[in-house]
Design a protein around this motif. Sequence first.
Motif, PDB file in Angstrom:
ATOM      1  N   ILE A   1       0.835  -1.201   0.000  1.00  0.00           N
ATOM      2  CA  ILE A   1       0.000   0.000   0.000  1.00  0.00           C
ATOM      3  C   ILE A   1       0.871   1.253   0.000  1.00  0.00           C
ATOM      4  O   ILE A   1       0.590   2.232  -0.683  1.00  0.00           O
ATOM      5  CB  ILE A   1      -0.924   0.017   1.232  1.00  0.00           C
ATOM      6  N   ALA A   2       1.959   1.224   0.774  1.00  0.00           N
ATOM      7  CA  ALA A   2       2.862   2.382   0.860  1.00  0.00           C
ATOM      8  C   ALA A   2       4.221   1.921   1.356  1.00  0.00           C
ATOM      9  O   ALA A   2       4.342   0.860   1.984  1.00  0.00           O
ATOM     10  CB  ALA A   2       2.290   3.449   1.780  1.00  0.00           C
ATOM     11  N   LYS A   3       5.244   2.717   1.049  1.00  0.00           N
ATOM     12  CA  LYS A   3       6.591   2.485   1.570  1.00  0.00           C
ATOM     13  C   LYS A   3       6.942   3.654   2.489  1.00  0.00           C
ATOM     14  O   LYS A   3       6.827   4.812   2.085  1.00  0.00           O
ATOM     15  CB  LYS A   3       7.612   2.386   0.438  1.00  0.00           C
ATOM     16  N   VAL A   4       7.350   3.317   3.706  1.00  0.00           N
ATOM     17  CA  VAL A   4       7.657   4.339   4.712  1.00  0.00           C
ATOM     18  C   VAL A   4       9.063   4.095   5.251  1.00  0.00           C
ATOM     19  O   VAL A   4       9.466   2.941   5.452  1.00  0.00           O
ATOM     20  CB  VAL A   4       6.640   4.301   5.874  1.00  0.00           C
ATOM     21  N   ALA A   5       9.820   5.172   5.471  1.00  0.00           N
ATOM     22  CA  ALA A   5      11.184   5.035   5.988  1.00  0.00           C
ATOM     23  C   ALA A   5      11.512   6.210   6.886  1.00  0.00           C
ATOM     24  O   ALA A   5      10.989   7.314   6.713  1.00  0.00           O
ATOM     25  CB  ALA A   5      12.193   4.953   4.838  1.00  0.00           C
ATOM     26  N   ASP A   6      12.394   5.946   7.842  1.00  0.00           N
ATOM     27  CA  ASP A   6      12.912   7.008   8.715  1.00  0.00           C
ATOM     28  C   ASP A   6      14.125   7.618   8.031  1.00  0.00           C
ATOM     29  O   ASP A   6      15.207   7.023   7.991  1.00  0.00           O
ATOM     30  CB  ASP A   6      13.302   6.412  10.078  1.00  0.00           C
ATOM     31  N   MET A   7      13.961   8.831   7.475  1.00  0.00           N
ATOM     32  CA  MET A   7      15.031   9.475   6.719  1.00  0.00           C
ATOM     33  C   MET A   7      16.069  10.137   7.622  1.00  0.00           C
ATOM     34  O   MET A   7      17.008  10.759   7.134  1.00  0.00           O
ATOM     35  CB  MET A   7      14.443  10.492   5.752  1.00  0.00           C
ATOM     36  N   ASN A   8      15.905  10.010   8.938  1.00  0.00           N
ATOM     37  CA  ASN A   8      16.949  10.466   9.856  1.00  0.00           C
ATOM     38  C   ASN A   8      17.965   9.361  10.121  1.00  0.00           C
ATOM     39  O   ASN A   8      18.964   9.588  10.799  1.00  0.00           O
ATOM     40  CB  ASN A   8      16.331  10.929  11.176  1.00  0.00           C
TER      41      ASN A   8
END
Length: 367
Positions: free
Chosen positions: A209-216
């Motif tokens: 459904i979606a791709k989520v990542a912690d960009m920190n």
Amino acid sequence: MKKFFKVLLWVVIALIFVGTFVYLFINSSEKDVVYELVNPTQDTIERTTVLTGKIEPRDEIEIKPQVSGIISEINVVAGDLVKEGDIIAKIKVVPDEGQLASAESRVRIAELNLANTQTTYNRTKELYDKKFESRENFEKDQLALDQAKEELDAARDNLSIVRDGISTSNATSSNTLVRATISGLVLEVPVKVGSSVIQANTMNDGTTIAKVADMNDIIFKGKIDETEVALLSEGMDVEITVGAISDGKLKAMIEKIAPMATEENGTNTFEIKAAINVDHDMVLRAGYSANASVILEREENALVIPERVIEFSGDSTFVFVLDNGSDGKKQSFTRTPIKTGISDGVNIAVKSGDITTESSLRGSKTN
């Protein structure tokens, strides 16, 4: 008159022959060759290598549905920040006909069972109130009635889940609500409203459904040739250059070197991962192309000379040192053996040899 022209012709021919002879004599005479002089320096020299790769989040999470159905609502777009538990999308369940029929049948059976149990309980209670029935039988029928009610509630809840994907007992945590499993940046939403999706199972990975990542928490992922991988170790410092960002240089540290090589175009390479120290003022995006510069060897206070002044002969190396008696017009050099060390591709360190920073070495011709 004819005699005059004849004499003049012979004079011209003689001058041509003499001029040619003089020209050839002058050009055939050896000229003194003058060379540029180079002095060794005491300096720090480094051997570096550059790895090509890209910027990636350490953990890129694919959000998948817990039920199959059709997307009825999408609440985020790529670039949105979400928190763990936020609703990303809603799914309208398209029930399986077999499961739906089975669930409806279970409800009908539970209703019939409840009606029969209720009748038995009412009769027993009436007799119990008149002291014609034992307490044990009354409590037994009362328990059976409670169980029949519970079974009907469970059957109706199961029907609601199969038909609508929503539990009547806990609609807020329904499987039809797709929630973010981590806090971070939405990288991609590959589906649209109306798209069919399926849940993950043993036969299928499920629809993302979606791709989520912690960009920190981002890393550099690149590759290095097998000839240089032995010079690297975990914990080494790396300087990352991001082409998409002007003057974008980041500090990083190697945290993982692949234990096994992969073959690409006939060359064995090893994957390198380096943790990046993120500057909060810099906006980084997943997939940025980047180069990582790694210092493989370093020598301080080394005697350094340009590689172009070296003569290579087999496994030996030589330089030409200006003799003390030479002057600017007539130079004389002595071929001197040396042993070399680290090279940065332009300059090279001299490990041993009869030269110092006072020596003058032969460089390129100046004439």
